[in-house]
Design an enzyme around this catalytic site. Structure first.
Site, short mmCIF file in Angstrom:
data_model
loop_
_atom_site.label_atom_id
_atom_site.label_comp_id
_atom_site.label_asym_id
_atom_site.label_seq_id
_atom_site.Cartn_x
_atom_site.Cartn_y
_atom_site.Cartn_z
N ASN A 160 -6.51 -2.83 1.78
CA ASN A 160 -6.77 -4.22 2.14
C ASN A 160 -7.91 -4.73 2.10
O ASN A 160 -9.02 -4.01 2.66
CB ASN A 160 -5.71 -4.66 3.44
CG ASN A 160 -4.28 -4.49 3.14
OD1 ASN A 160 -3.73 -4.49 2.05
ND2 ASN A 160 -3.52 -4.55 4.13
N ARG A 176 0.86 -1.25 0.07
CA ARG A 176 -0.08 0.01 0.00
C ARG A 176 1.04 1.32 -0.20
O ARG A 176 0.50 2.18 -0.82
CB ARG A 176 -0.98 0.07 1.15
CG ARG A 176 -2.11 -0.92 1.00
CD ARG A 176 -3.16 -1.04 2.18
NE ARG A 176 -2.27 -1.48 3.34
CZ ARG A 176 -2.65 -1.49 4.66
NH1 ARG A 176 -3.90 -0.93 4.79
NH2 ARG A 176 -1.95 -2.04 5.73
#
Length: 748
Positions: free
Chosen positions: A37, A19
């Site tokens: 996520n 990320r």
């Protein structure tokens, strides 16, 4: 006009800095959107802007090594007017399953920070970043966020919080890294004596190193459990460790500070060096170097030493202060029991003089992985840290979710979803109740993580297996149907799934024992496999197994069975080979075994039992204190041997010829070499003849004995290159993969 894309990515994309990497990339391209996520271990990205078309190519081609992308699904969507790019809160939603990240060895950047000496991470034993450190061992549930791991017990200090919250401060290694910590807010070390009392020490690591130097035995908590550290160069220390662990001869692993140190102990070539220094950092079995400073008691009677390199800063700091720069680092357990993961367990063992503990909870026990080279190819013996629970992609898809329970020795289970087989980490031998509990717990965890609801259940054919009984318990609980697979059929399917074979194939299934369809103990078979069906085309000649399982523990019993099968009941030969003296009960036991041979309760075609018989007859080994010991010693005894010219149609005739040559004074290493190589040739001849007759292209080899160098060399000398598993162990540690592949062939 700006374009927008919704992207779903699976692979190892949680817990590896994915990320932050996406955020930094999107900011660089001036894009808006988000990354988050999802609950299946995957990641969702929404991106829009003038340069959104460049985003995907840059994402795939410039990512750090720790990120593994298996599947990308991208669709163009209507722009939403997003101007900034943000990391959103994780979601429980599941789009597609993704890999749970394995534990990764400390990276070079983190090690440099530790050894640099200053700052919050100088000599910090738990240093890690987005690309290294504990992952699977600390996960409680998905998605991989700090609050879902055992790192949640350690609130971030102000400095860590700034690194976590800002790409400019933390960079890609620390920005949004869930396991971020330093000496101000991270786990703490405690040194204890054998009674659990704290030992005052300015630096617990230095004190622990000093104690090891003095010959003390120190338990050290690592990533997936405790290691027992002890001097590997001192015969007395090694002998005492063997006594305490009740491990008379099973080899210990040795941790070496670096490649140079490892090279003093073993022969390290390029392929071995690559494995030793990989992020997976397994124990690698390598040829012992002449003049090695390690005690011969570390791996008695063997020609290989198991070595590995430090995979945490704690291990590196400890070894750097031990004079040898290497030490025994064996599992913190006693023989037959799982490795300890907490202080209470390790103190109860009564093995260590001292304990170097820390307070980062180990959620999943994860043993060190073990790799060896067979016919020049790396083969897994134990699949644990660094490898598990990375999935194996099968050539066929399951019709629905499934749970496979594996076998009973050195085993692992698996959960299957679609074409993915997610094996548990190495569990161990299920005659230990704690190991059976671990299998149950890990399968339930994986089933929940991968949303394996109302799964099909599959296990070994043998109803006496603990794994089979556990499968039946699940069936009662879930009201589910149970499928059973013959042991060697599962080995064959596991090898085929591992190497990607979906069409009919030939398998050479060679191991210690597996219950056959006829009630005999199989273990030396050539199988023609068409998915869920198989034909047992050839097998080693049946030989009585006197005393059943006792014959596997006392190899001289199998030597008697082979001797009488070939020569008849010749007690003169028994005396010349000293077989009675190699049984605990002496001549009386030999006479009992002889009666059992005349009226056998069970027959065997096992390669393992043949190797046991040869090892006992040649005086190489006459007891089994750990799984496969006689066969392992026989392989070691063959080092430097040469092939003797003799003819044999089957293994019984081969045994007889070997005995005749032995009694004439032939060199044991030549006989050991010839026994294994010729057996491989016999099996290879059968496999080749059958493959030609059946018109199949693929020959695979599976089972615990498939790692034997000389058998594989003999087989390939007559049959060409055979396929060996590389992602999973060929033995029982990979058999759950074959059980799932069986269901995939059925369409279940």
């Amino acid at each position: 006009m700006p374009k927008a894309y919704l992207i779903h990515i699976s692979g190892i994309v949680q817990g590896v800095g994915f990320r932050p990497y996406v955020k930094i990339l999107a900011d660089r391209l001036g894009l808006g959107g988000y990354v988050k996520n999802l609950g299946g271990g995957e990641v969702e990205i929404y991106v829009e802007g003038e340069r959104s078309g460049e985003f995907l190519d840059a994402l795939l081609n410039g990512r750090p090594k720790a990120i593994y992308i298996e599947e990308v699904k991208a669709v163009e969507v209507e722009p939403r007017g997003a101007r900034a790019f943000v990391i959103e809160k994780s979601s429980e939603e599941v789009q597609t399953p993704s890999m749970i990240p394995p534990d990764l060895a400390i990276c070079e950047d983190c090690l440099r920070e530790v050894l640099g000496g200053g700052g919050r991470r100088g000599r910090y034993p738990f240093n890690s970043c987005s690309f290294c450190g504990p992952r699977f061992s600390v996960i409680r549930r998905l998605p991989y966020d700090r609050e879902n791991t055992s790192w949640s017990a350690f609130p971030m200090c102000e400095e860590c919080a700034r690194e976590y919250s800002s790409a400019e401060v933390g960079g890609v290694r620390r920005f949004f890294y869930q396991g971020i910590s330093c000496r101000n807010d991270g786990p703490r070390l405690t040194l204890l004596d054998s009674a659990g009392r704290p030992v005052e020490a300015e630096d617990p690591i230095s004190e622990a190193a000093r104690l090891v130097e003095e010959g003390r035995i120190v338990a050290v908590k690592g990533v997936g459990g405790f290691h027992i550290f002890a001097l590997a160069s001192d015969d007395g220390v090694v002998a005492e460790l063997r006594r305490r662990k009740r491990r008379p001869s099973q080899p210990f692993a040795v941790m070496a500070l670096d490649l140079e140190t490892a090279g003093r102990l073993v022969v390290v070539d390029g392929a071995a060096a690559e494995l030793l220094t990989s992020p997976r950092r397994p124990v690698v079995l390598l040829p012992k170097r002449d003049g090695s400073p390690a005690s011969p008691l570390v791996s008695p009677g063997l020609d290989r030493e198991g070595v590995f390199l430090p995979y945490t800063a704690l291990h590196y700091l400890l070894l750097s202060e031990i004079r040898d720069r290497f030490a025994i680092a064996t599992s913190g357990n006693i023989h037959g029991e799982p490795m300890c993961t907490d202080r209470r367990c390790v103190l109860r063992l009564g093995v260590a003089d001292y304990v170097l503990d820390h307070d980062l909870e180990i959620v999943h026990r994860v043993d060190d992985s073990v790799v060896r080279f067979t016919a020049g190819r790396p083969v897994l013996l134990r699949r644990g840290r660094g490898y598990a629970p990375v999935w194996v992609k099968m050539p066929l898809r399951l019709g629905r979710a499934a749970v496979a329970f594996g076998a009973d020795l050195q085993t692992a289970g698996a959960v299957g979803v679609g074409d993915k087989a997610v094996l548990t980490q190495y569990i161990g031998d299920l005659d230990s109740f704690r190991a059976l509990e671990d299998l149950d717990r890990e399968l339930r965890w994986l089933a929940q993580a991968y949303r394996a609801e109302a799964p099909a259940l599959v296990c070994d054919l043998n109803p006496a297996y603990s794994s089979h009984r556990l499968c039946r318990e699940w069936a009662g609980e879930l009201n589910a149907e149970v499928y059973t697979v013959q042991h060697h059929h599962a080995h064959a399917l596991a090898a085929a799934a591992d190497v990607g074979v979906a069409e009919p194939f030939l398998a050479v299934a060679i191991d210690g024992v597996g219950l056959g369809e006829d009630g005999a103990a199989w273990g030396g078979e050539v199988l023609y496999v068409e998915g869920p069906r198989y034909e047992r085309v050839r097998h080693l000649t049946y030989v009585p197994m006197p005393g059943g399982d006792l014959a596997a523990v006392r190899p001289a019993r199998m030597a008697l069975a082979y001797l009488f099968k070939h020569f008849g009941e010749d007690w003169g030969l028994v005396e010349r080979l000293k077989l009675a003296g190699r049984l605990p009960g002496g001549l009386a036991e030999a006479q009992i075994a002889a009666r059992e041979i005349k009226s056998p309760r069970i027959y065997t075609s096992s390669v393992g039992r043949f190797l046991d018989a040869v090892a006992a007859a040649l005086g190489v080994a006459w007891e089994r204190t750990y799984e496969g010991e006689p066969a392992i010693r026989l392989e070691a005894a063959a080092s430097g041997g040469r092939l003797l010219q003799l003819d044999a149609e089957d293994q019984v005739e081969l045994f007889g010829r070997l005995v005749e040559l032995y009694l004439r004074g032939a060199d044991v290493k030549d006989l050991a070499y010839t026994a294994q190589y010729k057996l491989g040739q016999i099996l290879g001849k059968w496999a080749c003849e059958t493959a030609e007759r059946k018109g199949v292209r693929h020959i695979v080899v599976g089972g615990g004995v498939a790692v034997n160098d000389y058998i594989i060399a003999g087989l390939e000398s007559v049959c060409g290159r055979a396929a060996l598993p590389s992602k999973t162990p060929p033995g029982d540690g990979g058999i759950a993969l074959g059980q799932l592949y069986y269901l995939a062939h059925l369409g279940i």
